[in-house]
Design a protein around this motif. Sequence first.
Motif, short mmCIF file in Angstrom:
data_model
loop_
_atom_site.label_atom_id
_atom_site.label_comp_id
_atom_site.label_asym_id
_atom_site.label_seq_id
_atom_site.Cartn_x
_atom_site.Cartn_y
_atom_site.Cartn_z
N ASP A 62 3.42 -5.53 2.61
CA ASP A 62 2.02 -5.80 3.01
C ASP A 62 1.07 -4.92 2.20
OD1 ASP A 62 -0.05 -6.93 4.55
OD2 ASP A 62 -0.09 -5.14 5.82
N ASN A 63 1.41 -3.64 2.06
CA ASN A 63 0.57 -2.73 1.25
C ASN A 63 0.51 -3.19 -0.20
OD1 ASN A 63 -0.22 -1.06 3.26
ND2 ASN A 63 1.11 0.64 2.75
N ALA A 64 1.68 -3.59 -0.72
CA ALA A 64 1.72 -4.03 -2.13
C ALA A 64 0.80 -5.24 -2.32
CB ALA A 64 3.14 -4.37 -2.52
N ILE A 65 0.73 -6.10 -1.32
CA ILE A 65 -0.17 -7.26 -1.43
C ILE A 65 -1.62 -6.79 -1.34
CG2 ILE A 65 -0.89 -9.44 -0.33
CD1 ILE A 65 2.05 -9.71 0.66
N LYS A 66 -1.88 -5.90 -0.35
CA LYS A 66 -3.27 -5.42 -0.13
C LYS A 66 -3.80 -4.66 -1.33
CE LYS A 66 -3.18 -2.90 3.68
NZ LYS A 66 -3.50 -2.17 4.90
N TYR A 67 -2.99 -3.75 -1.86
CA TYR A 67 -3.47 -2.86 -2.92
C TYR A 67 -3.03 -3.33 -4.31
CZ TYR A 67 -4.34 0.03 1.13
OH TYR A 67 -4.77 0.49 2.34
N GLY A 68 -2.36 -4.48 -4.35
CA GLY A 68 -1.90 -5.00 -5.64
C GLY A 68 -2.94 -5.89 -6.29
N GLU B 133 -8.88 -3.49 4.37
CA GLU B 133 -8.73 -3.11 5.79
C GLU B 133 -7.48 -2.28 6.06
OE1 GLU B 133 -9.14 -6.02 8.71
OE2 GLU B 133 -11.22 -6.41 8.19
N GLY B 134 -7.59 -1.41 7.00
CA GLY B 134 -6.41 -0.62 7.38
C GLY B 134 -6.82 0.62 8.16
N TYR B 135 -5.81 1.24 8.78
CA TYR B 135 -6.08 2.44 9.58
C TYR B 135 -5.41 3.69 9.02
CZ TYR B 135 -7.96 -0.66 13.10
OH TYR B 135 -8.71 -1.57 13.76
P1 ADP Z 1 -3.58 1.54 5.32
O1 ADP Z 1 -3.01 0.62 4.28
O2 ADP Z 1 -3.76 0.90 6.62
O3 ADP Z 1 -4.80 2.27 4.84
P2 ADP Z 1 -1.15 3.10 4.97
O4 ADP Z 1 -0.65 4.23 5.80
O5 ADP Z 1 -0.25 1.92 4.82
O6 ADP Z 1 -2.54 2.70 5.60
O7 ADP Z 1 -1.51 3.65 3.55
C1 ADP Z 1 -2.22 4.86 3.42
C2 ADP Z 1 -2.99 4.86 2.11
O8 ADP Z 1 -2.09 4.88 0.99
C3 ADP Z 1 -3.82 3.61 1.90
O9 ADP Z 1 -5.07 3.73 2.49
C4 ADP Z 1 -3.92 3.54 0.38
O10 ADP Z 1 -4.96 4.36 -0.06
C5 ADP Z 1 -2.60 4.14 -0.08
N1 ADP Z 1 -1.61 3.08 -0.43
C6 ADP Z 1 -0.58 2.65 0.32
N2 ADP Z 1 0.15 1.73 -0.34
C7 ADP Z 1 -0.45 1.57 -1.54
C8 ADP Z 1 -0.19 0.74 -2.70
N3 ADP Z 1 0.85 -0.11 -2.72
N4 ADP Z 1 -1.02 0.85 -3.75
C9 ADP Z 1 -2.07 1.71 -3.73
N5 ADP Z 1 -2.37 2.51 -2.67
C10 ADP Z 1 -1.58 2.44 -1.60
#
Ligand code: ADP
Length: 331
Positions: free
Chosen positions: A236-242, A295-297
């Motif tokens: 999910d993170n890879a999709i969000k921040y990719g 979005e995220g916490y």
């Molecule tokens: P959230 O995604 O809800 O902010 P996470 O605990 O999953 O919270 O991630 C913490 C932080 O780490 C994110 O806010 C982001 O800044 C960074 N991060 C996580 N995964 C990635 C990623 N794949 N690429 C870039 N930054 C990332």
Amino acid sequence: MFEKARIRLTTWYLLIIMGVSVSFSLGIYFEVNQELGRIDTFQRARIQRIIDGIPVPPVTLPQDVDAIAEARARIILILAAVNVLILLASGAGGYFLAGQTLDPIAQMMKEQKEFVSNASHELRTPITSLKTEIEVALRDKKMTVTEARDLFQSNLEDVNNMQKLSNYLLELHKYEDSEQNFVRKKVDLVTTVAKAIDKISTIAKNANVLIISKFKPATVLGDEGSLIELATILIDNAIKYGKGGRKIIVRVDRVGKNSVFSVQDFGVGIAPADIPHIFDRFYRAEASRSKEKIEGYGLGLSIAKSIVDQHGGIISVKSKEGKGSTFTVTI
Ligand code: ADP
């Protein structure tokens, strides 16, 4: 509060050390005293024999009875000095040890306070937004059905956000609880990761992201549900921040005795200064807060880390700003 506890612990340490030291000194004193008493008696008998004119065999014992009383006083003085020294040294040592014992507890309490404050802060935003919108709507006598629908839509978003946060908090509690007994069995990592990909496929499709799987057989001893959750968070993170790249690569492999699972994206990457903190609760890198507002916490990676810890594994990250990140889990 901790200063008081520290003093109390120091006092206990002192009492124990002094108890041992004083009984040791008393033991030595009585032993030496008995010995001196014996010499004293012997010496007196010798002197009496000299007075009575009876010949005495030559000995090397002290000739003067006063010397024995003096020796006694000296022993008391030395033992008292040793005890004072022990008292001072053990006081300082005890205070230091008490600090060492209490520091991790103080740190835990500090983190706990920060956590509660962060959670309340995150909850306050949607609650305030909900309250304000409802109050404004109630004052508006001419609200149309369309406007009411829009309002409900916005309210629903706030409620969804609160639900998401409470789910995250519950998950965090679940995975950080060391008392929780997870059922550990042999889990096929390929099937587990495939389930996570399946779970998240709609989100990937909507974000127009292609998930490439490179799987080799691997198994781990663990809890399948938790491992699916872990893979879901990372994908999910890879999709969000990719954002930069339109694909992500998910790998499962066996390296030596370990099973390895990794998620690589070609997106925003993480600044070196942020890397040590991203697994902290509520931490969000500046880039994800400001730019396009992703979005995220800041709780996903903390949950991921807790799951990896539960499995006795390691989670690591390699990242280059603007090029992408790879999160690797080794169990
Ligand atoms: P959230 O995604 O809800 O902010 P996470 O605990 O999953 O919270 O991630 C913490 C932080 O780490 C994110 O806010 C982001 O800044 C960074 N991060 C996580 N995964 C990635 C990623 N794949 N690429 C870039 N930054 C990332």
